[in-house]
Design a protein around this motif. Structure first.
Motif, PDB file in Angstrom:
ATOM      1  N   ASP A  62       0.861  -1.180   0.000  1.00  0.00           N
ATOM      2  CA  ASP A  62       0.000   0.000   0.000  1.00  0.00           C
ATOM      3  C   ASP A  62       0.900   1.233   0.000  1.00  0.00           C
ATOM      4  OD1 ASP A  62      -1.811   2.039   0.401  1.00  0.00           O
ATOM      5  OD2 ASP A  62      -2.589   1.243   2.285  1.00  0.00           O
ATOM      6  N   ASP A  63       0.932   1.921  -1.120  1.00  0.00           N
ATOM      7  CA  ASP A  63       1.811   3.087  -1.236  1.00  0.00           C
ATOM      8  C   ASP A  63       1.193   4.361  -0.676  1.00  0.00           C
ATOM      9  OD1 ASP A  63      -0.047   3.639  -3.202  1.00  0.00           O
ATOM     10  OD2 ASP A  63       1.428   4.219  -4.699  1.00  0.00           O
ATOM     11  N   GLY A  64      -0.018   4.251  -0.131  1.00  0.00           N
ATOM     12  CA  GLY A  64      -0.650   5.417   0.474  1.00  0.00           C
ATOM     13  C   GLY A  64      -1.296   6.350  -0.522  1.00  0.00           C
ATOM     14  N   SER A  65      -1.388   5.942  -1.777  1.00  0.00           N
ATOM     15  CA  SER A  65      -1.987   6.830  -2.776  1.00  0.00           C
ATOM     16  C   SER A  65      -3.501   6.786  -2.689  1.00  0.00           C
ATOM     17  CB  SER A  65      -1.538   6.432  -4.183  1.00  0.00           C
ATOM     18  OG  SER A  65      -2.161   5.235  -4.566  1.00  0.00           O
ATOM     19  N   GLU A  66      -4.129   7.743  -3.283  1.00  0.00           N
ATOM     20  CA  GLU A  66      -5.590   7.818  -3.312  1.00  0.00           C
ATOM     21  C   GLU A  66      -6.193   6.602  -4.021  1.00  0.00           C
ATOM     22  OE1 GLU A  66      -7.717  10.214  -2.120  1.00  0.00           O
ATOM     23  OE2 GLU A  66      -6.041  11.214  -1.163  1.00  0.00           O
ATOM     24  N   GLU A  67      -5.472   6.031  -4.978  1.00  0.00           N
ATOM     25  CA  GLU A  67      -6.011   4.941  -5.777  1.00  0.00           C
ATOM     26  C   GLU A  67      -6.210   3.663  -4.979  1.00  0.00           C
ATOM     27  OE1 GLU A  67      -4.193   4.213  -9.490  1.00  0.00           O
ATOM     28  OE2 GLU A  67      -4.141   6.314 -10.026  1.00  0.00           O
ATOM     29  N   ARG A  68      -5.644   3.584  -3.798  1.00  0.00           N
ATOM     30  CA  ARG A  68      -5.781   2.350  -3.032  1.00  0.00           C
ATOM     31  C   ARG A  68      -7.236   2.069  -2.662  1.00  0.00           C
ATOM     32  NH1 ARG A  68      -3.720   5.793   1.072  1.00  0.00           N
ATOM     33  NH2 ARG A  68      -5.117   5.917   2.825  1.00  0.00           N
ATOM     34  N   ASN A  69      -8.073   3.090  -2.697  1.00  0.00           N
ATOM     35  CA  ASN A  69      -9.477   2.895  -2.363  1.00  0.00           C
ATOM     36  C   ASN A  69     -10.311   2.426  -3.552  1.00  0.00           C
ATOM     37  OD1 ASN A  69      -9.158   3.686   0.333  1.00  0.00           O
ATOM     38  ND2 ASN A  69      -9.187   5.822  -0.277  1.00  0.00           N
ATOM     39  N   ARG A  70      -9.716   2.457  -4.736  1.00  0.00           N
ATOM     40  CA  ARG A  70     -10.424   1.989  -5.919  1.00  0.00           C
ATOM     41  C   ARG A  70     -10.183   0.494  -6.096  1.00  0.00           C
ATOM     42  NH1 ARG A  70      -8.125   6.306 -10.132  1.00  0.00           N
ATOM     43  NH2 ARG A  70      -8.729   8.159  -8.997  1.00  0.00           N
ATOM     44  N   PRO A  71     -11.175  -0.232  -6.612  1.00  0.00           N
ATOM     45  CA  PRO A  71     -10.938  -1.652  -6.883  1.00  0.00           C
ATOM     46  C   PRO A  71      -9.855  -1.800  -7.944  1.00  0.00           C
ATOM     47  CG  PRO A  71     -13.241  -1.045  -7.295  1.00  0.00           C
ATOM     48  CD  PRO A  71     -12.499   0.198  -6.945  1.00  0.00           C
ATOM     49  N   ARG A  72      -8.956  -2.723  -7.733  1.00  0.00           N
ATOM     50  CA  ARG A  72      -7.908  -2.971  -8.713  1.00  0.00           C
ATOM     51  C   ARG A  72      -8.215  -4.274  -9.434  1.00  0.00           C
ATOM     52  NH1 ARG A  72      -2.540  -2.237  -5.330  1.00  0.00           N
ATOM     53  NH2 ARG A  72      -3.761  -3.433  -3.890  1.00  0.00           N
ATOM     54  N   PRO A  73      -8.107  -4.252 -10.750  1.00  0.00           N
ATOM     55  CA  PRO A  73      -8.402  -5.465 -11.509  1.00  0.00           C
ATOM     56  C   PRO A  73      -7.557  -6.637 -11.013  1.00  0.00           C
ATOM     57  CG  PRO A  73      -8.018  -3.613 -12.979  1.00  0.00           C
ATOM     58  CD  PRO A  73      -7.678  -3.155 -11.595  1.00  0.00           C
ATOM     59  N   GLY A  74      -8.215  -7.770 -10.844  1.00  0.00           N
ATOM     60  CA  GLY A  74      -7.499  -8.965 -10.437  1.00  0.00           C
ATOM     61  C   GLY A  74      -7.403  -9.165  -8.937  1.00  0.00           C
ATOM     62  N   ARG A  75      -7.711  -8.140  -8.159  1.00  0.00           N
ATOM     63  CA  ARG A  75      -7.639  -8.262  -6.701  1.00  0.00           C
ATOM     64  C   ARG A  75      -8.898  -8.931  -6.164  1.00  0.00           C
ATOM     65  NH1 ARG A  75      -2.609  -8.254  -5.510  1.00  0.00           N
ATOM     66  NH2 ARG A  75      -1.542  -6.418  -6.228  1.00  0.00           N
ATOM     67  N   ALA A  76      -8.777  -9.483  -4.965  1.00  0.00           N
ATOM     68  CA  ALA A  76      -9.898 -10.165  -4.319  1.00  0.00           C
ATOM     69  C   ALA A  76     -11.121  -9.252  -4.293  1.00  0.00           C
ATOM     70  CB  ALA A  76      -9.509 -10.565  -2.902  1.00  0.00           C
ATOM     71  N   THR A  77     -12.259  -9.855  -4.512  1.00  0.00           N
ATOM     72  CA  THR A  77     -13.505  -9.088  -4.473  1.00  0.00           C
ATOM     73  C   THR A  77     -13.884  -8.814  -3.020  1.00  0.00           C
ATOM     74  OG1 THR A  77     -14.924 -11.035  -4.384  1.00  0.00           O
ATOM     75  CG2 THR A  77     -14.295 -10.221  -6.595  1.00  0.00           C
ATOM     76  N   GLU A  78     -14.783  -7.866  -2.835  1.00  0.00           N
ATOM     77  CA  GLU A  78     -15.260  -7.572  -1.472  1.00  0.00           C
ATOM     78  C   GLU A  78     -15.925  -8.804  -0.861  1.00  0.00           C
ATOM     79  OE1 GLU A  78     -17.510  -3.968  -0.891  1.00  0.00           O
ATOM     80  OE2 GLU A  78     -16.368  -2.970  -2.468  1.00  0.00           O
ATOM     81  N   LYS A  79     -16.647  -9.545  -1.675  1.00  0.00           N
ATOM     82  CA  LYS A  79     -17.316 -10.756  -1.198  1.00  0.00           C
ATOM     83  C   LYS A  79     -16.284 -11.782  -0.717  1.00  0.00           C
ATOM     84  CE  LYS A  79     -20.772 -14.142  -2.570  1.00  0.00           C
ATOM     85  NZ  LYS A  79     -21.652 -14.595  -3.646  1.00  0.00           N
ATOM     86  N   GLN A  80     -15.195 -11.940  -1.462  1.00  0.00           N
ATOM     87  CA  GLN A  80     -14.140 -12.866  -1.051  1.00  0.00           C
ATOM     88  C   GLN A  80     -13.491 -12.409   0.256  1.00  0.00           C
ATOM     89  OE1 GLN A  80     -11.891 -12.761  -4.781  1.00  0.00           O
ATOM     90  NE2 GLN A  80     -12.105 -15.000  -4.898  1.00  0.00           N
ATOM     91  N   VAL A  81     -13.219 -11.123   0.365  1.00  0.00           N
ATOM     92  CA  VAL A  81     -12.594 -10.586   1.574  1.00  0.00           C
ATOM     93  C   VAL A  81     -13.500 -10.820   2.781  1.00  0.00           C
ATOM     94  CG1 VAL A  81     -11.802  -8.470   2.711  1.00  0.00           C
ATOM     95  CG2 VAL A  81     -11.172  -8.915   0.325  1.00  0.00           C
ATOM     96  N   ARG A  82     -14.796 -10.560   2.617  1.00  0.00           N
ATOM     97  CA  ARG A  82     -15.745 -10.808   3.718  1.00  0.00           C
ATOM     98  C   ARG A  82     -15.786 -12.286   4.086  1.00  0.00           C
ATOM     99  NH1 ARG A  82     -18.957  -7.241   0.842  1.00  0.00           N
ATOM    100  NH2 ARG A  82     -20.270  -8.935   0.080  1.00  0.00           N
TER     101      ARG A  82
END
Length: 128
Positions: free
Chosen positions: A61-81
Motif C-alpha cells: 500500500d503506497d498510500g496513494s488515493e487509488e488504493r481505495n479503488r478496486p484494482r483489476p485482479g484483486r480479491a472481491t469484497e465478497k471474497q474478503v468478507r
C-alpha cells in the motif's frame, strides 16, 4: 524528472522493501534481474516508478488515493468478507493481526484485500 520526485520514489522503494519484508538478497536479486543494477540508487526516475508500481502489484500500500479503488485482479469484497468470516469462525485467535500473519506465512500478503482473485479462492478453500 525533478530530483525531489526521484528522491520520493527512492524513499518509497525502500519503504516498500521493508513493508513487504523482502530479504536483502531477494531485493538485490530483483534489482539485478529487472534492471541490471545492485542498488536502487542507480535507477532513473522511470525505473523507480516502475519498481514502485511492481511493489504495489505485490500488495504494498503506497498510500496513494487509488488504493481505495478496486484494482483489476484483486480479491472481491465478497471474497474478503468470506475470508474474514471464516477466519473469525475457525481461528483460535480470530483477530486481524493473526489473520495477517497467517496470510503472510502461506500466501506472502498481509491483508486479504491484497490477494488476487484466484489466491483468495484458495484461501477460502483452506479455511473451510
Amino acid at each position: 524528472m525533478a530530483a525531489n520526485h526521484r528522491q520520493a520514489l527512492l524513499a518509497k522503494v525502500h519503504i516498500a522493501k521493508k513493508d513487504l519484508g523482502l530479504a536483502d538478497e531477494d531485493y538485490r536479486y530483483l534489482l539485478e534481474e529487472r534492471y541490471g543494477v545492485a542498488s536502487a540508487g542507480k535507477l532513473n526516475g522511470k525505473q523507480l516508478a516502475a519498481l514502485v508500481d511492481y511493489f504495489v502489484s505485490c500488495g504494498w500500500d503506497d498510500g496513494s488515493e487509488e488504493r481505495n479503488r478496486p484494482r483489476p485482479g484483486r480479491a472481491t469484497e465478497k471474497q474478503v468478507r468470506a475470508i474474514r468470516g471464516l477466519w473469525a469462525k475457525h481461528a483460535r485467535n480470530p483477530d486481524a493481526t493473526s489473520l495477517g500473519k497467517w496470510l503472510h506465512r502461506y500466501w506472502k500478503v498481509d491483508k486479504p484485500e491484497w490477494l488476487t482473485v484466484p489466491l483468495a479462492s484458495e484461501v477460502i478453500v483452506a479455511l473451510h
